[in-house]
Design an enzyme around this catalytic site. Structure first.
Site, mmCIF file in Angstrom:
data_model
loop_
_atom_site.group_PDB
_atom_site.id
_atom_site.type_symbol
_atom_site.label_atom_id
_atom_site.label_comp_id
_atom_site.label_asym_id
_atom_site.label_seq_id
_atom_site.Cartn_x
_atom_site.Cartn_y
_atom_site.Cartn_z
ATOM 1 C CG PHE A 1 26.979 43.627 23.696
ATOM 2 C CD1 PHE A 1 26.127 43.063 22.486
ATOM 3 C CD2 PHE A 1 27.265 45.105 23.445
ATOM 4 C CE1 PHE A 1 26.133 43.705 21.548
ATOM 5 C CE2 PHE A 1 26.879 45.787 22.315
ATOM 6 C CZ PHE A 1 26.533 44.966 21.237
ATOM 7 C CD GLN B 1 34.804 37.956 30.645
ATOM 8 O OE1 GLN B 1 35.793 37.715 29.797
ATOM 9 N NE2 GLN B 1 34.101 39.261 30.084
ATOM 10 C CB CYS C 1 51.611 21.432 28.069
ATOM 11 S SG CYS C 1 50.458 20.229 27.474
ATOM 12 C CB CYS D 1 37.160 39.414 23.600
ATOM 13 S SG CYS D 1 35.741 39.318 22.143
#
Length: 412
Positions: free
Chosen positions: A272, A245, A62, A366
């Site tokens: 959760f 997600q 990029c 996470c």
């Protein structure tokens, strides 16, 4: 001060680290073994020149890399990149005194990220839309992003048009856009309540942009089509701005790791649970209690379950597991507990699990740090950490997810 440095190793955030006599110096975008020239200020170095590049240095994909703060690792060759991410998990567990086998990193980027948040700020007469610059609150305008899924190709232009329409209030905006089966699902934050005139204008703009749904601070402005997402056998419309997600393959990968670790049994708790990415897949084999603090997510899960034949029963409970974790007597009837907490982890719930008779715990995380803390609690309570699998669905970022499997015999 302009200095010539030799990079020793990579840090958790992808910075090259020099172990100097006065302490560590962190040089973003530098790789181990490289000789670089950098302007050093305290413990930070700004890369000026790469004098001797590493064999593991590759060209970024990029043109905005190093300016945009979204990616930290486009310059790393695949082998170095994979080991860097895996080592983050290994190092964090080791520091917490946790011993467990850590598998190779699983690539879960797939077609790319299906969700993106653009920031919009007024600069002079124009609304500038883009991503935050690296280590800054400055905005970098973005017309396209190579890590996004094809379903988000129109997202930068849509965000710009929405920001232009909302810009009269001169407030900074966050515009979250998700690719769904029905098209773009947009939730805007920062403006506050909408007046009737602006609401009508946004409804018309949603028609022009062919959005599936447009919301403001979680309140639906217009829903032209339900923004459905596949979750196992189910089709679910997450609430506006609700958790999802990052990639389709990421969800499938995490869910496959969870279901592969399920023991034989009849009842599972999914804590959760969000709007059900694991619950629906577990329910192909076991009855499920799904627990989540977000009432809208529980309603979406229940609606998806009601429209999906062939699953075992899924019950839902809206409950704040940080303040009211499931207690031992509530946990003991389950054959397995699956939990996927936010970044802060599940400290209170881990303590209750450690004191329970639940034999198997599958922990999706996470954040390796909060996982290691909670893992120590579970291990102290008699669990063995069978193994950890790191999962990469945020390609080129420093972020890594994992699935840890805990097992033990029943107490008493």
């Amino acid at each position: 001060m302009n200095e010539v440095l030799t990079i020793d190793r990579l840090g958790q955030k992808g910075d090259g680290i020099v172990q100097a006599p006065a302490g560590s110096i962190f040089v973003p975008y530098a790789l181990p073994g490289e000789t670089v020239r950098a302007v050093v200020d305290g413990d930070r170095g700004q890369l000026v020149e790469i004098i001797a590049p590493s064999e593991s240095r590759i060209a970024a994909i990029c043109p905005l890399f190093t300016r945009c703060g979204g990616c930290a690792a486009q310059h790393m060759a695949p082998g170095l990149y994979r080991e860097w991410k895996r080592q983050q998990v290994v190092t964090t567990l080791s520091r917490a005194g946790i011993e467990a086998p850590v598998a190779d990193l699983v690539d879960a980027h797939g077609a790319g990220r299906r969700r993106v948040t653009f920031h919009a700020r007024r600069q002079g007469e124009a609304m500038v839309v883009g991503f935050m610059a690296a280590r800054s609150h400055d905005l970098v305008p973005v017309e396209a992003c190579p890590v996004l899924a094809p379903g988000l190709d129109r997202a930068p232009a849509a965000a710009q048009m929405l920001a232009n329409r909302m810009g009269g209030a001169n407030k900074p905006l966050d515009i979250q856009i998700t690719a769904s089966e029905a098209g773009l699902d947009v939730d805007m934050r920062g403006h506050g309540p909408l007046g009737d005139k602006l609401r009508l204008a946004l409804t018309q703009l949603a028609e022009r942009l062919d959005l599936a749904r447009l919301s403001n601070h979680g309140e639906i402005v217009v829903e032209r089509r339900p923004p459905l997402q596949h979750m196992g056998k189910a089709l679910v419309a997450p609430p506006p701005g609700g958790f999802l997600q990052a990639t389709v393959l990421g969800e499938e990968t995490l869910a496959n790791l969870v279901t592969a670790a399920l023991p034989k049994g009849k009842r599972a708790a999914d804590l959760f649970a969000g709007c059900g990415p694991f619950s629906f897949r577990i329910a192909e084999r076991m009855q499920v209690l799904a627990v989540e603090s977000d009432k809208a997510a529980m309603l979406a899960l229940a609606k998806g379950f009601g429209a999906t034949p062939g699953l075992k029963a899924i019950a839902t409970e809206t409950r704040d597991l940080f303040r009211r974790p499931l207690l031992e007597h509530e946990l003991n009837g389950f054959d397995v507990v699956v939990l996927d907490p936010p970044r802060a982890g599940a400290e209170a719930q881990a303590k209750r699990l450690a004191a329970s008779k639940v034999r198997d715990v599958i922990y999706v995380s996470c954040d390796a740090g909060s996982f290691a803390r909670d893992a120590a609690t579970l291990v102290a309570g008699g669990y063995a950490l069978e193994g950890v699998t790191p999962v990469d669905q945020f390609r080129y970022s420093a972020h890594v997810e994992l699935v840890g499997v805990f097992r033990r015999g029943r107490k008493g």
